[in-house]
Design an enzyme around this catalytic site. Structure first.
Site, PDB file in Angstrom:
ATOM      1  N   ASP A  17     -64.682  50.311  -6.111  1.00 14.44           N
ATOM      2  CA  ASP A  17     -65.843  51.159  -5.895  1.00 14.44           C
ATOM      3  C   ASP A  17     -66.997  50.767  -6.806  1.00 14.44           C
ATOM      4  OD1 ASP A  17     -64.446  52.625  -4.014  1.00 14.44           O
ATOM      5  OD2 ASP A  17     -63.787  54.149  -5.447  1.00 14.44           O
ATOM      6  N   TYR A  28     -54.085  47.803 -12.778  1.00 14.74           N
ATOM      7  CA  TYR A  28     -55.369  48.327 -13.224  1.00 14.74           C
ATOM      8  C   TYR A  28     -55.232  48.910 -14.624  1.00 14.74           C
ATOM      9  CZ  TYR A  28     -57.589  48.208  -8.552  1.00 14.74           C
ATOM     10  OH  TYR A  28     -58.146  47.815  -7.356  1.00 14.74           O
TER      11      TYR A  28
END
EC number: 5.4.99.12
Length: 278
Positions: free
Chosen positions: A55, A111
């Site tokens: 994003d 992540y």
């Protein structure tokens, strides 16, 4: 020939990684340079694809991008980096089979979320993190798509939390993720860490058939895509010059921002106390 690149980007000034009309994106910047260097001459034939989407504001160290090219000798990180903006760079490349899919063939994605330590009870956060391990329905940890419903079941393989100086680092490894899933998990962990919620609430959130609740995602700027793994792994060729050049640049940037951070702290006024200007 199909080529894969490992790229990194500092996501602050990007509207995400995937190409979007009239928006600055990672793929958009990369595609412009690939065309400028004639690595790609036909966008449709090149079939640019990546290992995942991030994003707006999210960063990456090791995103994998693939494309077809008739000019692989120019698809070298140091050549591309000479024309790419400083907030996106390539650092390794590999020739891959024509049927290699960087997204579908990925077996693990890692992540990291970094947040200010503040006043969190890290032991409670670690206890809560254990509940996310394994296969769960993460419907309460994503935005539901009523037009195109899909499975919200995902397998989390690892979720580690550690304190390092003034920050907390949260590492998560899973086979795949839902939109905003990681940032919503982080929000849930911080709510447990600051005492707003208890650990039993996490169990309820992981049982969406019997309990539904929306939760705001943690800010995008704290999230970084660390790695993606395949089996078999492509035979990556690391461009040592590109790595050194990038490391030198971001070492200087990190030092600069440490100073800026200290300066910003000086702007935090304490009106109830006499200011010490010495």
């Amino acid at each position: 020939m199909k080529v894969a690149l490992k790229i990194g980007y500092e996501g602050t000034h990007f509207s995400g990684s995937q190409i979007q009309p009239d928006q600055r994106t990672v793929e958009g910047e990369l595609l412009k340079v690939l065309q400028e260097t004639e690595v790609i001459t036909d966008i449709d034939a090149a079939n640019l694809s990546s290992s995942g989407r991030t994003d707006a504001g999210v960063h990456s160290i090791s995103q994998v991008v693939t494309f077809f090219t008739d000019n692989p000798r120019m698809a070298i990180p140091r050549i591309l980096n000479s024309k790419l903006p400083r907030d996106v760079w390539a650092w390794a490349y590999a020739e891959v089979p024509d049927d290699f899919d960087p997204r579908r063939h990925a077996i693990h994605r890692k992540y990291r979320y970094i947040l200010s330590a503040d006043e969190y009870d890290i032991s409670k956060m670690r206890d809560a993190a254990k509940l996310f391990i394994g296969e769960h329905n993460f419907s309460n940890f994503t935005k539901k798509d009523k037009k195109n419903p899909r499975s919200t079941v995902r397998q989390v393989e690892k979720l580690d939390i550690r304190s390092q100086g003034s920050v907390i680092k949260i590492d998560i490894v899973a086979n795949a993720y839902l939109w905003n899933m990681i940032r919503k998990i982080v929000s849930a962990l911080t709510l447990v860490g600051n005492g707003t919620r208890d650990i039993d609430w996490i169990s309820k959130m992981l049982d969406p058939e019997n309990y539904e609740e929306g939760i705001e995602p943690a800010p995008a700027y704290g999230l970084i895509f660390l790695d993606v793994q395949y089996n078999p792994e492509p035979e990556w060729v690391v461009d040592c010059y590109a790595v050194k050049h990038t490391n030198d640049f971001f070492t200087r940037e990190a030092n600069r921002f440490r100073i800026i951070s200290t300066i910003l702290e000086q702007f935090v006024m304490q009106p109830e106390k006499e200011m010490d200007l010495d």
